[in-house]
Write an enzyme that holds these catalytic residues in place. Sequence first.
Site, PDB file in Angstrom:
ATOM      1  N   SER A 143       0.845  -1.196   0.000  1.00 24.91           N
ATOM      2  CA  SER A 143       0.000   0.000   0.000  1.00 24.91           C
ATOM      3  C   SER A 143       0.875   1.239   0.000  1.00 24.91           C
ATOM      4  O   SER A 143       2.015   1.204   0.464  1.00 24.91           O
ATOM      5  CB  SER A 143      -0.904   0.016   1.234  1.00 24.91           C
ATOM      6  N   TYR A 156      -2.390  -0.206  10.691  1.00 21.14           N
ATOM      7  CA  TYR A 156      -2.456  -0.643   9.283  1.00 21.14           C
ATOM      8  C   TYR A 156      -1.184  -0.259   8.549  1.00 21.14           C
ATOM      9  O   TYR A 156      -0.592  -1.075   7.825  1.00 21.14           O
ATOM     10  CB  TYR A 156      -3.680  -0.032   8.608  1.00 21.14           C
TER      11      TYR A 156
END
Length: 263
Positions: A143, A156
Site C-alpha cells: 500500500s 495498518y
Amino acid sequence: MSRLQGKTVVITGASGGLGMEMAKQAAAEGARLILLARRLDRLEEVKEMLHRTFAAEVHIFAVDISQKEAVEEVFSKIYEEVSRIDILVNNAGFGIFKEAREAKWEETQAMFNVNVLGLILCTQMVIPHMQARRSGHIINIASQAGKLATPKSSVYAATKHAVLGYTNSLRMEMARAGVYVTAVNPGPIATDFFAVADPSGSYAKNVARWMLKPEQVAKEVVKAMGTNKREINLPRWMNAGSIIYMLFPRLVERVGRQAFFKK
C-alpha cells in the site's frame, strides 16, 4: 499465445474486490487459477463466473491465512492437484482506521496476523519450489500507506511497512534463483475494504475523487505477471508524494496534517 497461458496463478483474498478482479483478468489471459479466501460460498460464485465467462480452470480453497496449520494443509492439496505454482499473489489483507490510543489489541493482532504473518506464511509455501525450478513470481499487495503513514492508520500502516520491508529483502534473496518479486503499492481502491476500515463512511467520502478502480489496479498487476517488475505504484501522483515525504518528512507532515486527518 498469452504470456499467462497455462500458468498457475494463486491469489489470496480472491472472493471479491481486487482479488476477484485480478482473477478475472488473469483468466482472460488463459491462466489456471487457484483462489483462496475465507468464504467458500463467495469463492464458489467467483469460480462459476470465471468458468462461465472464460472457460477457465479454477480451483478454490477456503482458508484463513492467519492459521498456520490450515495454510500448510491447503498448499499441500494445491501441489497435489496442480504440481507447480508459477505466480503467487498475496492479496489478502484488511485495515481498521482508528487513532493509536483507540486501537484494540485484538484488532492489532488480527491485522498483523493476516497482513504480515499470513503473507509471509503463504510465501514460505512457494519459496522452496520456485527456487528449485529457478522460476516463479511472488507479488505482494502492499500500500502507499507502507511508504507514507497518516493519522488513524498507525497499525495498518505498520503492517504495510512490514510487508514492504519483507518484500524488498525477499527480492534480493530470490533474484539468485531467477525468481521475481514485486511490491504493489496502491492508494485507496473502491472496494469493500472501507466497510471494515471505516464503517462511518467518512474516509471513502472524503477521498472519493481519488479512489482507484479495482479494474485499473488489477490490469497493472496482471500485466506485470511473469516480468521482473520491482514495484507498481498507483496513482503516480500519490507515489510522488511518498518520495517527497522521504526527502522532506517534516515539511510534508506540517503542510499535509489537516488533509491527513480527513480519514
